[in-house]
Design a protein around this motif. Structure first.
Motif, mmCIF file in Angstrom:
data_model
loop_
_atom_site.group_PDB
_atom_site.id
_atom_site.type_symbol
_atom_site.label_atom_id
_atom_site.label_comp_id
_atom_site.label_asym_id
_atom_site.label_seq_id
_atom_site.Cartn_x
_atom_site.Cartn_y
_atom_site.Cartn_z
ATOM 1 N N LEU A 4 0.838 -1.202 0.000
ATOM 2 C CA LEU A 4 0.000 0.000 0.000
ATOM 3 C C LEU A 4 0.867 1.245 0.000
ATOM 4 O O LEU A 4 1.830 1.341 0.774
ATOM 5 C CB LEU A 4 -0.892 0.015 1.249
ATOM 6 N N ASP A 5 0.538 2.182 -0.872
ATOM 7 C CA ASP A 5 1.179 3.500 -0.875
ATOM 8 C C ASP A 5 0.088 4.566 -0.898
ATOM 9 O O ASP A 5 -0.692 4.641 -1.855
ATOM 10 C CB ASP A 5 2.082 3.675 -2.101
ATOM 11 N N GLY A 58 -4.674 13.435 -4.207
ATOM 12 C CA GLY A 58 -3.704 12.409 -3.847
ATOM 13 C C GLY A 58 -3.982 11.088 -4.541
ATOM 14 O O GLY A 58 -4.909 10.964 -5.351
ATOM 15 N N GLN A 59 -3.173 10.098 -4.228
ATOM 16 C CA GLN A 59 -3.253 8.777 -4.842
ATOM 17 C C GLN A 59 -3.175 7.695 -3.775
ATOM 18 O O GLN A 59 -2.518 7.862 -2.743
ATOM 19 C CB GLN A 59 -2.101 8.552 -5.816
ATOM 20 N N ILE A 60 -3.817 6.566 -4.070
ATOM 21 C CA ILE A 60 -3.671 5.366 -3.256
ATOM 22 C C ILE A 60 -3.312 4.223 -4.194
ATOM 23 O O ILE A 60 -4.069 3.931 -5.138
ATOM 24 C CB ILE A 60 -4.962 5.039 -2.476
ATOM 25 N N LEU A 61 -2.163 3.619 -3.960
ATOM 26 C CA LEU A 61 -1.684 2.530 -4.803
ATOM 27 C C LEU A 61 -1.729 1.219 -4.033
ATOM 28 O O LEU A 61 -1.274 1.149 -2.887
ATOM 29 C CB LEU A 61 -0.247 2.786 -5.272
ATOM 30 N N ASP A 65 -0.877 -0.482 -8.324
ATOM 31 C CA ASP A 65 -2.038 -0.051 -9.107
ATOM 32 C C ASP A 65 -2.706 1.141 -8.431
ATOM 33 O O ASP A 65 -3.065 1.058 -7.249
ATOM 34 C CB ASP A 65 -3.056 -1.184 -9.238
ATOM 35 N N ASP A 66 -2.895 2.211 -9.175
ATOM 36 C CA ASP A 66 -3.552 3.408 -8.637
ATOM 37 C C ASP A 66 -5.054 3.150 -8.560
ATOM 38 O O ASP A 66 -5.774 3.292 -9.555
ATOM 39 C CB ASP A 66 -3.255 4.611 -9.513
ATOM 40 N N ASP A 75 -15.135 -1.816 -7.539
ATOM 41 C CA ASP A 75 -15.482 -3.123 -6.988
ATOM 42 C C ASP A 75 -14.332 -4.111 -7.149
ATOM 43 O O ASP A 75 -14.069 -4.936 -6.271
ATOM 44 C CB ASP A 75 -16.744 -3.673 -7.658
ATOM 45 N N SER A 76 -13.643 -4.030 -8.278
ATOM 46 C CA SER A 76 -12.490 -4.901 -8.510
ATOM 47 C C SER A 76 -11.386 -4.601 -7.502
ATOM 48 O O SER A 76 -10.755 -5.516 -6.965
ATOM 49 C CB SER A 76 -11.973 -4.713 -9.937
ATOM 50 N N ALA A 77 -11.156 -3.311 -7.245
ATOM 51 C CA ALA A 77 -10.128 -2.928 -6.272
ATOM 52 C C ALA A 77 -10.510 -3.382 -4.869
ATOM 53 O O ALA A 77 -9.686 -3.931 -4.125
ATOM 54 C CB ALA A 77 -9.927 -1.409 -6.299
#
Length: 243
Positions: A4-5, A58-61, A65-66, A75-77
């Motif tokens: 997780l980033d 911001g971003q969550i990876l 994957d962003d 839903d896939s994430a």
């Protein structure tokens, strides 16, 4: 690569900025524990990671994957992340075994036989094998929460989010839920959790992250944070809680 980033994440509700540029990473097999007073942003951070709340910036990876990209299927994430909240969120009309296996079958495409076999192994190993055919209202709060955790880990998620999973429990039931988290740590799960249980955080965490006012004030090993905190806000918070 980190599992997780979180990069510069901001979240605002009306005029109140709840997350103010949060940067955080969680490595594979690491247990990171968020601490801080109510309203510090811990639960909102977890909810943005699971895309229950959309970030404003911001971003969550997740494993590179962003998942905050507008083109990402939410839903896939979410199917790659296991989540347990303070309230068990079990379906009252489904038996324990069906609560546990529903997402595995419907979302992950696991066969009913495989899902049931895996679920029963976990239930038996945790002393809950005789509860498989019961409805949730026949279980204690601690048993319900353990069932919720089994449901979350059944499909081997890349990341497990635990949000104050003991706060709705009677004190005598807290221990059995925390024992399961200890077991998950031993098994190598990657966990980001928020808790008010400071002694447990000291014991189970690889890293403690102290949040206040929607930002990360300080982070480090349990020994660094609990025994030698560097920031005045951390010192003040820990002076008010038992650890």
């Amino acid at each position: 690569m980190s599992v997780l980033d979180v990069r510069g994440v901001r979240k605002q509700f009306d005029d109140h900025e709840v997350l103010r540029g949060v940067d955080l990473s969680v490595n594979q097999h690491e247990v990171v524990v968020l601490i801080g007073a109510s309203g510090s942003g811990k639960s909102t951070l977890l909810r943005t990671i699971n895309l229950i709340e959309r970030v404003d910036d911001g971003q969550i990876l997740l494993n590179g994957d962003d998942i905050t990209d507008p083109g990402m299927n939410a839903d896939s994430a979410r199917s790659r992340i296991g989540v347990v909240f303070q309230h068990f969120n079990l379906f009252p009309h489904l038996r324990v075994i069906d609560n546990i296996t529903l997402a595995a079958r419907e979302v992950h495409g696991m066969s009913k036989a495989d899902a049931t076999e895996r679920a029963m192994k976990l239930l038996v190993s945790l002393g809950l094998g005789d509860k498989a055919r019961d409805y949730p209202d026949r279980l204690s709060g601690g048993q319900q929460q353990r069932v919720a955790i089994i449901r979350a880990v059944l499909t081997d998620p890349e990341l497990l989010l635990l949000d104050e999973i003991t706060s709705a429990l009677d004190p005598q039931l807290v221990g059995e839920v925390l024992d399961l988290v200890r077991r998950l740590k031993t098994d190598g799960s990657t966990i980001l959790m928020a808790t008010h249980e400071m002694s447990f955080a000291r014991e189970v965490a690889d890293r403690i992250v102290f949040m206040q006012g929607g930002r990360i004030v300080e982070q480090g090993t349990p020994a660094q944070i609990f025994d030698s905190p560097q920031e005045p806000e951390t010192v003040q918070f820990l002076s008010r809680v038992r650890h």
